[in-house]
Scaffold this motif. Structure first.
Motif, PDB file in Angstrom:
ATOM      1  N   LYS A 176     -17.898 -35.077   7.632  1.00  0.00           N
ATOM      2  CA  LYS A 176     -17.836 -36.516   7.392  1.00  0.00           C
ATOM      3  C   LYS A 176     -19.127 -37.139   7.907  1.00  0.00           C
ATOM      4  O   LYS A 176     -19.792 -36.583   8.771  1.00  0.00           O
ATOM      5  N   LYS A 177     -19.456 -38.315   7.385  1.00  0.00           N
ATOM      6  CA  LYS A 177     -20.747 -38.944   7.699  1.00  0.00           C
ATOM      7  C   LYS A 177     -20.951 -39.179   9.193  1.00  0.00           C
ATOM      8  O   LYS A 177     -22.012 -38.873   9.725  1.00  0.00           O
ATOM      9  N   ASP A 178     -19.949 -39.726   9.877  1.00  0.00           N
ATOM     10  CA  ASP A 178     -20.132 -39.999  11.309  1.00  0.00           C
ATOM     11  C   ASP A 178     -20.269 -38.711  12.112  1.00  0.00           C
ATOM     12  O   ASP A 178     -21.090 -38.609  13.025  1.00  0.00           O
ATOM     13  N   ALA A 179     -19.494 -37.694  11.755  1.00  0.00           N
ATOM     14  CA  ALA A 179     -19.585 -36.409  12.450  1.00  0.00           C
ATOM     15  C   ALA A 179     -20.927 -35.739  12.178  1.00  0.00           C
ATOM     16  O   ALA A 179     -21.517 -35.119  13.069  1.00  0.00           O
ATOM     17  N   ALA A 180     -21.426 -35.879  10.947  1.00  0.00           N
ATOM     18  CA  ALA A 180     -22.720 -35.292  10.586  1.00  0.00           C
ATOM     19  C   ALA A 180     -23.851 -35.937  11.384  1.00  0.00           C
ATOM     20  O   ALA A 180     -24.754 -35.252  11.868  1.00  0.00           O
ATOM     21  N   LEU A 181     -23.800 -37.262  11.546  1.00  0.00           N
ATOM     22  CA  LEU A 181     -24.825 -37.955  12.326  1.00  0.00           C
ATOM     23  C   LEU A 181     -24.732 -37.568  13.798  1.00  0.00           C
ATOM     24  O   LEU A 181     -25.751 -37.279  14.443  1.00  0.00           O
ATOM     25  N   ARG A 182     -23.540 -37.536  14.334  1.00  0.00           N
ATOM     26  CA  ARG A 182     -23.352 -37.141  15.736  1.00  0.00           C
ATOM     27  C   ARG A 182     -23.890 -35.736  15.977  1.00  0.00           C
ATOM     28  O   ARG A 182     -24.629 -35.497  16.936  1.00  0.00           O
ATOM     29  N   GLN A 183     -23.535 -34.806  15.094  1.00  0.00           N
ATOM     30  CA  GLN A 183     -23.979 -33.422  15.264  1.00  0.00           C
ATOM     31  C   GLN A 183     -25.493 -33.307  15.111  1.00  0.00           C
ATOM     32  O   GLN A 183     -26.137 -32.542  15.829  1.00  0.00           O
ATOM     33  N   ALA A 184     -26.087 -34.080  14.195  1.00  0.00           N
ATOM     34  CA  ALA A 184     -27.542 -34.068  14.022  1.00  0.00           C
ATOM     35  C   ALA A 184     -28.242 -34.533  15.297  1.00  0.00           C
ATOM     36  O   ALA A 184     -29.261 -33.973  15.699  1.00  0.00           O
ATOM     37  N   LYS A 185     -27.678 -35.544  15.953  1.00  0.00           N
ATOM     38  CA  LYS A 185     -28.253 -36.026  17.213  1.00  0.00           C
ATOM     39  C   LYS A 185     -28.099 -34.985  18.317  1.00  0.00           C
ATOM     40  O   LYS A 185     -29.021 -34.765  19.108  1.00  0.00           O
ATOM     41  N   LEU A 186     -26.938 -34.336  18.354  1.00  0.00           N
ATOM     42  CA  LEU A 186     -26.730 -33.280  19.359  1.00  0.00           C
ATOM     43  C   LEU A 186     -27.683 -32.106  19.114  1.00  0.00           C
ATOM     44  O   LEU A 186     -28.241 -31.549  20.057  1.00  0.00           O
ATOM     45  N   ASP A 187     -27.877 -31.743  17.851  1.00  0.00           N
ATOM     46  CA  ASP A 187     -28.819 -30.675  17.506  1.00  0.00           C
ATOM     47  C   ASP A 187     -30.225 -31.028  17.991  1.00  0.00           C
ATOM     48  O   ASP A 187     -30.945 -30.195  18.526  1.00  0.00           O
ATOM     49  N   PHE A 188     -30.589 -32.295  17.801  1.00  0.00           N
ATOM     50  CA  PHE A 188     -31.905 -32.756  18.240  1.00  0.00           C
ATOM     51  C   PHE A 188     -32.044 -32.636  19.755  1.00  0.00           C
ATOM     52  O   PHE A 188     -33.068 -32.181  20.264  1.00  0.00           O
ATOM     53  N   LEU A 189     -31.007 -33.053  20.475  1.00  0.00           N
ATOM     54  CA  LEU A 189     -31.055 -33.008  21.938  1.00  0.00           C
ATOM     55  C   LEU A 189     -31.211 -31.588  22.472  1.00  0.00           C
ATOM     56  O   LEU A 189     -31.888 -31.369  23.475  1.00  0.00           O
ATOM     57  N   VAL A 190     -30.629 -30.630  21.798  1.00  0.00           N
ATOM     58  CA  VAL A 190     -30.745 -29.229  22.220  1.00  0.00           C
ATOM     59  C   VAL A 190     -32.195 -28.750  22.103  1.00  0.00           C
ATOM     60  O   VAL A 190     -32.684 -27.993  22.934  1.00  0.00           O
ATOM     61  N   GLN A 191     -32.912 -29.245  21.090  1.00  0.00           N
ATOM     62  CA  GLN A 191     -34.281 -28.796  20.827  1.00  0.00           C
ATOM     63  C   GLN A 191     -35.347 -29.767  21.325  1.00  0.00           C
ATOM     64  O   GLN A 191     -36.531 -29.507  21.183  1.00  0.00           O
ATOM     65  N   ALA A 192     -34.949 -30.886  21.909  1.00  0.00           N
ATOM     66  CA  ALA A 192     -35.855 -32.008  22.148  1.00  0.00           C
ATOM     67  C   ALA A 192     -36.874 -31.828  23.263  1.00  0.00           C
ATOM     68  O   ALA A 192     -37.861 -32.540  23.296  1.00  0.00           O
ATOM     69  N   ASP A 193     -36.671 -30.954  24.212  1.00  0.00           N
ATOM     70  CA  ASP A 193     -37.557 -30.807  25.361  1.00  0.00           C
ATOM     71  C   ASP A 193     -37.691 -32.140  26.092  1.00  0.00           C
ATOM     72  O   ASP A 193     -36.775 -32.605  26.711  1.00  0.00           O
ATOM     73  N   ARG A 194     -38.859 -32.782  25.958  1.00  0.00           N
ATOM     74  CA  ARG A 194     -39.113 -34.027  26.700  1.00  0.00           C
ATOM     75  C   ARG A 194     -38.650 -35.283  25.968  1.00  0.00           C
ATOM     76  O   ARG A 194     -38.752 -36.363  26.502  1.00  0.00           O
ATOM     77  N   LYS A 195     -38.164 -35.151  24.747  1.00  0.00           N
ATOM     78  CA  LYS A 195     -37.776 -36.327  23.967  1.00  0.00           C
ATOM     79  C   LYS A 195     -36.262 -36.545  23.992  1.00  0.00           C
ATOM     80  O   LYS A 195     -35.661 -36.866  22.985  1.00  0.00           O
TER      81      LYS A 195
END
Length: 192
Positions: free
Chosen positions: A118-137
Motif C-alpha cells: 500500500k502507498k503509506d507502507a511503501a513510503l514508510r519502508q522506503a524511508k526505513l531503507d534509506f535510514l539503513v544505508q544513510a550513514d551521516r544523512k
C-alpha cells in the motif's frame, strides 16, 4: 508533450525543480525545460493544472517544496492543484529535498509499490531503507520531507493500460464481426 498527455497518465512523477511564487501562487510551477522565445515557457504552472481532468491515481512530486505550507492558506502548493484536478493521491515534499536522498527514497517507494505494498507502507519502508544505508544523512531533514496525502490502497499499476489493451481487442473483434457480416450479406444477395 507533458501538458498534452497529462490527463492520460495513470501515475505522474515529476522529479524536477519548483519555482515558488508567494505573491501569485497560481504561477508556482514545475520546471520542465528551459523555455524559448515565442514558444512554450517550459513550465507547468499551477493554473494550468487546475482545469485538467486527471485520471492519475498517484502524483509523485519529488521536486522541492511541492507541498509547502503557506500561512493562512493551508496547503498552498502544487499538490493542491493536482488534488483539485482529480488526482486522489499525492506524494509531496514539505521543504527543499536533498537530491541523493530523494533519488534513493523515491526509487525504493516505486519498488515497494510494484511489489504490491500500500502507498503509506511503501513510503514508510522506503524511508526505513534509506535510514539503513544513510550513514551521516540520518537526520529527518533528509528523509522526512516526503508526505503522502490520499487513500491507503495498493496502486493498480496496469489499470489504465489494461483497459486500453482490452478496448483495442474488443474494437478489433467488433470491426471483424462487422466486416464478416457485410461479406455474408453480399454473398446472400448474389445467391438470391
Amino acid at each position: 508533450q507533458v501538458k498534452e498527455y497529462l490527463e492520460e497518465a495513470s501515475i505522474l512523477h515529476f522529479a524536477t525543480h519548483t519555482l515558488l511564487n508567494d505573491s501569485f501562487p497560481m504561477y508556482t510551477s514545475l520546471v520542465l525545460q528551459e523555455g524559448e522565445e515565442n514558444q512554450e515557457d517550459g513550465l507547468l504552472h499551477a493554473y494550468e493544472i487546475y482545469p485538467k481532468a486527471l485520471k492519475a491515481q498517484l502524483a509523485v512530486l519529488s521536486a522541492c517544496e511541492t507541498g509547502l505550507w503557506r500561512k493562512g492558506e493551508g496547503m498552498m502548493s502544487l499538490a493542491r492543484a493536482f488534488k483539485y484536478a482529480g488526482c486522489p493521491n499525492i506524494l509531496m515534499s514539505l521543504w527543499k529535498a536533498d537530491d541523493q536522498a530523494t533519488s534513493q527514497i523515491i526509487s525504493q517507494f516505486f519498488l515497494h509499490l510494484k511489489g504490491g505494498m500500500k502507498k503509506d507502507a511503501a513510503l514508510r519502508q522506503a524511508k526505513l531503507d534509506f535510514l539503513v544505508q544513510a550513514d551521516r544523512k540520518q537526520f529527518p531533514h533528509y528523509w522526512a520531507t516526503f508526505v503522502l496525502v490520499g487513500d491507503n490502497k495498493v496502486v493498480e499499476l496496469n489499470k489504465f493500460y489494461g483497459f486500453r489493451q482490452n478496448a483495442v481487442f474488443w474494437g478489433i473483434l467488433i470491426l471483424t464481426g462487422i466486416i464478416v457480416g457485410i461479406i455474408i450479406a453480399r454473398q446472400r444477395d448474389k445467391v438470391h
